[in-house]
Design a protein around this motif. Structure first.
Motif, short mmCIF file in Angstrom:
data_model
loop_
_atom_site.label_atom_id
_atom_site.label_comp_id
_atom_site.label_asym_id
_atom_site.label_seq_id
_atom_site.Cartn_x
_atom_site.Cartn_y
_atom_site.Cartn_z
N GLU A 1 1.09 -1.07 -0.16
CA GLU A 1 0.05 -0.08 -0.49
C GLU A 1 1.04 1.64 -0.28
O GLU A 1 2.26 1.18 0.55
N ASN A 2 0.56 2.15 -0.51
CA ASN A 2 1.52 4.19 -0.94
C ASN A 2 0.89 4.30 0.30
O ASN A 2 0.08 4.21 1.19
N ASP A 3 1.05 5.51 0.23
CA ASP A 3 0.67 6.39 1.74
C ASP A 3 -1.03 6.99 1.51
O ASP A 3 -1.40 6.70 2.53
N ALA A 4 -1.54 6.42 0.55
CA ALA A 4 -2.92 6.92 -0.13
C ALA A 4 -3.49 5.88 0.07
O ALA A 4 -4.47 6.21 0.11
N LYS A 5 -2.90 4.78 1.52
CA LYS A 5 -3.80 3.52 1.41
C LYS A 5 -4.32 3.00 -0.17
O LYS A 5 -5.01 2.59 -0.21
N LYS A 6 -3.54 3.00 -0.70
CA LYS A 6 -3.64 2.53 -2.15
C LYS A 6 -3.27 1.05 -2.89
O LYS A 6 -1.78 1.52 -2.90
N PRO A 7 -3.78 0.19 -2.85
CA PRO A 7 -2.21 -1.01 -3.66
C PRO A 7 -1.56 -0.76 -4.80
O PRO A 7 -2.20 -0.15 -5.57
N ILE A 8 -0.45 -1.55 -4.81
CA ILE A 8 0.69 -1.13 -5.60
C ILE A 8 1.61 -2.39 -5.34
O ILE A 8 1.25 -3.27 -4.74
N VAL A 9 2.36 -2.23 -7.05
CA VAL A 9 2.77 -4.01 -6.64
C VAL A 9 4.38 -3.34 -6.88
O VAL A 9 4.49 -2.75 -8.33
N ARG A 10 4.67 -4.37 -6.57
CA ARG A 10 6.41 -4.45 -6.85
C ARG A 10 6.77 -5.39 -7.28
O ARG A 10 6.35 -6.39 -6.90
N PHE A 11 7.60 -5.44 -8.47
CA PHE A 11 8.38 -6.38 -9.00
C PHE A 11 9.59 -5.63 -9.91
O PHE A 11 9.83 -5.02 -9.69
N ALA A 12 10.85 -7.34 -10.36
CA ALA A 12 11.67 -6.86 -10.81
C ALA A 12 11.50 -7.31 -12.09
O ALA A 12 11.04 -8.62 -12.64
N VAL A 13 12.67 -6.88 -12.71
CA VAL A 13 12.77 -7.27 -14.30
C VAL A 13 13.68 -7.61 -14.88
O VAL A 13 15.14 -6.93 -14.59
N VAL A 14 14.18 -8.77 -15.10
CA VAL A 14 15.41 -9.60 -15.15
C VAL A 14 15.47 -9.70 -16.48
O VAL A 14 15.18 -9.77 -17.24
N ASN A 15 17.06 -8.46 -17.38
CA ASN A 15 17.07 -9.74 -18.81
C ASN A 15 18.97 -10.30 -18.58
O ASN A 15 19.63 -10.49 -18.58
N HIS A 16 18.20 -11.34 -19.74
CA HIS A 16 18.66 -12.98 -19.53
C HIS A 16 20.28 -12.69 -21.40
O HIS A 16 20.28 -13.23 -21.23
#
Length: 262
Positions: free
Chosen positions: A174-189
């Motif tokens: 959740e961000n500061d505004a109580k909204k759901p967010i998503v975090r992920f990592a993109v891998v370049n092979h």
């Protein structure tokens, strides 16, 4: 009367004298130049006289009586007869009469009717064929669903860069505004840099069926990912559920499609 013995002359001195008078007189004569006079002999006190006692009268002598004892008569030990063992009557034997055999002439044992055997056989064969049909039909449906899922949008099988890109490290916050967010990592092979990369990420539950609506669809503009490197991406999570209603990260499955570059 008690006396003490002089250690020089060996005479008995009465206890009233602290010094032997004979030895003291000798010392005085020796000091005046006169020869010492012999000490008068010591008178022994008279011994008391005791009257002789009359001898006691003789005691009469009695001979000890002689007693004659008859030798004890040894009696033989008593003989005890052994008790006879108890006699038990044998248990009564039960008499079993053989069962009477009855023979019936003219009657035969009836078997299963032929029509019933035919019905049972048809039912067994029909059940086996129906089970085989269901098993084959289920496998065919599963294969078709898997093929449709592979070819459906949301996968990266048709893009030439799909085999070099991987999405990992998914987190739902959740961000500061109580909204759901998503975090992920993109891998370049790949050994080359990817520029202008855009992804469409689809989040579904691990145990969700094929016809269930996904949890969220995210259009993320990743940008440039260095060769053999990673890049962290954060995007808003478009979903109808609350954050506490979403499953944990280990129960979320991620699929993606590369929308750019083509």
């Amino acid at each position: 009367m008690f006396t003490w013995i002089c250690p020089q002359c060996g005479r008995e001195v009465p206890p009233s004298y602290s010094e032997c008078p004979t030895c003291a007189e000798r010392r005085q004569q020796a000091a005046g130049g006169q020869p010492p006079t012999a000490a008068p002999p010591q008178q022994q006190p008279p011994q008391p006289q005791y009257a002789p006692q009359a001898a006691p009268p003789p005691q009469p002598q009695y001979a000890p009586p002689t007693q004659q004892y008859a030798p004890p008569v040894q009696q033989p030990p008593p003989q005890y007869a052994a008790a006879p063992p108890p006699q038990y009557a044998p248990p009564p034997q039960q008499q079993y009469a053989p069962p009477a055999q009855v023979y019936t002439i003219g009657e035969q044992k009836k078997g299963t009717p032929a029509w019933l055997v035919g019905i049972i056989t048809v039912a067994v064969l029909g059940g086996a064929l129906f089970g085989l049909y269901r098993f084959v039909g289920r496998n065919g449906t599963t294969s078709n669903a898997a093929a449709a899922k592979t070819d459906a949008p949301g996968t990266s099988s048709k893009n030439p860069y799909a085999k070099y890109v991987e999405v990992v490290g998914l987190r739902i916050l959740e961000n500061d505004a109580k909204k759901p967010i998503v975090r992920f990592a993109v891998v370049n092979h790949s050994p080359a840099e990817l520029t202008g990369l855009e992804l469409r990420v689809v989040l579904t539950s691990v145990d969700a069926k094929a016809d269930v609506e996904p949890l969220s669809v995210i259009d993320a503009k990743v940008g440039t990912v260095p060769a053999n490197g990673t890049k962290d991406v954060e995007a808003p999570l478009n979903t109808k559920l609350k954050v506490y209603e979403l499953p944990d990260w280990q129960f979320v499955k991620t699929t993606f499609e590369i929308t750019a570059p083509n």
